[in-house]
Scaffold this active site. Structure first.
Site, PDB file in Angstrom:
ATOM      1  CD  GLU A 230      -2.872   1.133   2.359  1.00 26.06           C
ATOM      2  OE1 GLU A 230      -3.748   2.009   2.396  1.00 26.06           O
ATOM      3  OE2 GLU A 230      -2.685   0.323   3.292  1.00 26.06           O
TER       4      GLU A 230
ATOM      5  CG  HIS B 180     -12.210   3.167   7.981  1.00 29.18           C
ATOM      6  ND1 HIS B 180     -12.008   2.525   9.177  1.00 29.18           N
ATOM      7  CD2 HIS B 180     -10.992   3.592   7.574  1.00 29.18           C
ATOM      8  CE1 HIS B 180     -10.716   2.555   9.467  1.00 29.18           C
ATOM      9  NE2 HIS B 180     -10.082   3.199   8.513  1.00 29.18           N
TER      10      HIS B 180
ATOM     11  CG  ASP C 198      -6.718  -0.388   6.574  1.00 23.61           C
ATOM     12  OD1 ASP C 198      -5.550  -0.774   6.380  1.00 23.61           O
ATOM     13  OD2 ASP C 198      -7.023   0.816   6.618  1.00 23.61           O
TER      14      ASP C 198
ATOM     15  CG  LEU D 182     -10.677   6.922  11.120  1.00 23.52           C
ATOM     16  CD1 LEU D 182     -11.689   6.712  10.010  1.00 23.52           C
ATOM     17  CD2 LEU D 182     -10.936   5.933  12.249  1.00 23.52           C
TER      18      LEU D 182
END
Length: 386
Positions: free
Chosen positions: A130, A250, A273, A306
């Protein structure tokens, strides 16, 4: 050993079967047969009364688990610990995920994943990188100082995993369609994320071979009336998939429902995640020296940003069925069949069909995980505490 699992409802990914046995031969599903007429060569019969058997969950985005963060320790032991932690929640296949980091850490992570797969650590399917080819303006908790444009040296790094799946999240505006095409033709699964791309830039990336979107809605341009943005492109495009974090933090449940009902069937994929707190009593950790804590179910920095999630796949499945009127079976598909398809692994994973890998989850009536099996081996049993 040839085993028959009986007395459970079986959801094979297509049908709900009653009074059937799931027959496994070593790591493979041999058959789904009427339980009243088992073959003579069955060596072990396992009764799972009052439970259901469903295809194993596949998670494309696991940053950590069991108290371990992959970036902190990109080792085989970390991968094993993460896999064991997530197996408690039905995850039978996963991509250890490295968020933006140096090329040195990336190389160590790739080597460790290769060793883990060679050593047959259960569930490891490859790696998810990522970053670091992301847009600093949408960095989230990623370290902007370690972000780069995609060049020839970086491509060689991304292509260095000689087995399994390589999933790469990138921002289209930080590279070129030619680079995306090069990666795609080499077998890399290119996903769009952490990006300020325009709708048109996303269309170019999709045409070049990008196939996915990383954690839909988060760290990407939203839908506007005159600019569809990345989210609009993701929802409109029929042949791509998107990952979505069903934790209620999220993404709002109503927004989750909108995305799932808008996207072509099969394109919505549940991801966690997940951070080190999943499967661990430790609810505070660091990423690149930034303090992160789990507060009211959210992983957040001291500034309230977050930072990944405290979500596991079993909870994601239950939430998906609660957030949207899709039914629990479709929620299971979002955690099994659809991620297998996204990774190009449908031939061996994602459904309970003869010839496929015997990776499945045993659930109670509330969809809580009772057992997790990977390639014919029970790797987690809630009833025995193992």
């Amino acid at each position: 050993m040839i085993s028959a699992l009986i007395d459970a409802e079986i959801f094979d990914g297509n049908r709900q079967l009653s009074h059937y046995a799931l027959i496994i031969d070593g790591p493979t599903i041999r058959d789904l047969a009427p339980a009243a007429h088992l073959p003579d060569d069955i060596e072990q019969v396992i009764s799972l009364k009052d439970h259901s058997i469903v295809p194993g969950y596949i998670d494309l985005q696991i940053n950590g688990g069991g108290g371990v963060l992959f970036n902190d320790a990109p080792t085989v032991d970390s991968i094993r610990t993460m896999g064991n932690a997530h197996a408690r929640f039905g995850t039978t296949g996963y991509l250890p995920t490295l968020v933006t980091d140096s090329f040195e850490v990336m190389a160590a992570a790739m080597t460790s994943v290769k060793e883990a797969m060679t050593s047959n650590i259960p569930g490891v399917l490859g790696i998810h990188l990522e970053g670091p080819f992301l847009n600093p303006a949408k960095r989230g908790i990623h370290d902007a100082s370690k972000m780069y444009r995609l060049d020839d040296e970086a491509v060689e790094m991304v292509l260095s995993l000689s087995q399994g799946v390589t999933l790469l999240t990138l921002a289209p505006e930080m590279t070129t369609p030619e680079m995306i095409e090069r990666l795609s033709k080499a077998g890399v699964i290119v996903s769009i994320g952490h990006t300020e791309a325009t709708y048109e830039q996303v269309q170019d990336a999709l045409a070049a071979g990008a196939t996915g979107f990383t954690h839909l809605y988060n760290a990407m341009t939203p839908v506007h009336s005159r600019e569809p943005g990345v989210v609009g492109a993701a929802l409109e495009h029929d042949e791509s998939w998107f990952g979505i974090i069903a934790d209620g933090h999220h993404v709002h449940p109503a927004t989750f429902n909108l995305a799932v009902r808008t996207k072509k069937c099969g394109g919505a994929v549940l991801v966690t995640d997940a951070m080190p707190s999943v499967g661990s009593n430790c609810k505070a950790f660091k990423l690149h020296e930034e303090e992160i804590e789990v507060v009211d179910g959210r992983c957040i920095t001291t500034n309230g940003v977050l930072a990944g999630s405290d979500l596991n796949m079993a909870t994601a499945v239950r939430n998906a069925a609660r957030f949207s009127p899709i039914g629990w079976q479709e929620a299971v598909r979002m955690a099994s069949r659809y991620p297998a398809k996204a990774l190009g692994l449908s031939a061996s994973l994602g459904d309970l069909l003869p010839g496929k890998q015997a990776s499945f989850v045993v659930l109670d009536a509330g969809l809580a995980v009772i057992q997790t099996w990977i390639a014919g081996q029970c790797v987690y049993n809630a009833q025995s505490g193992e």
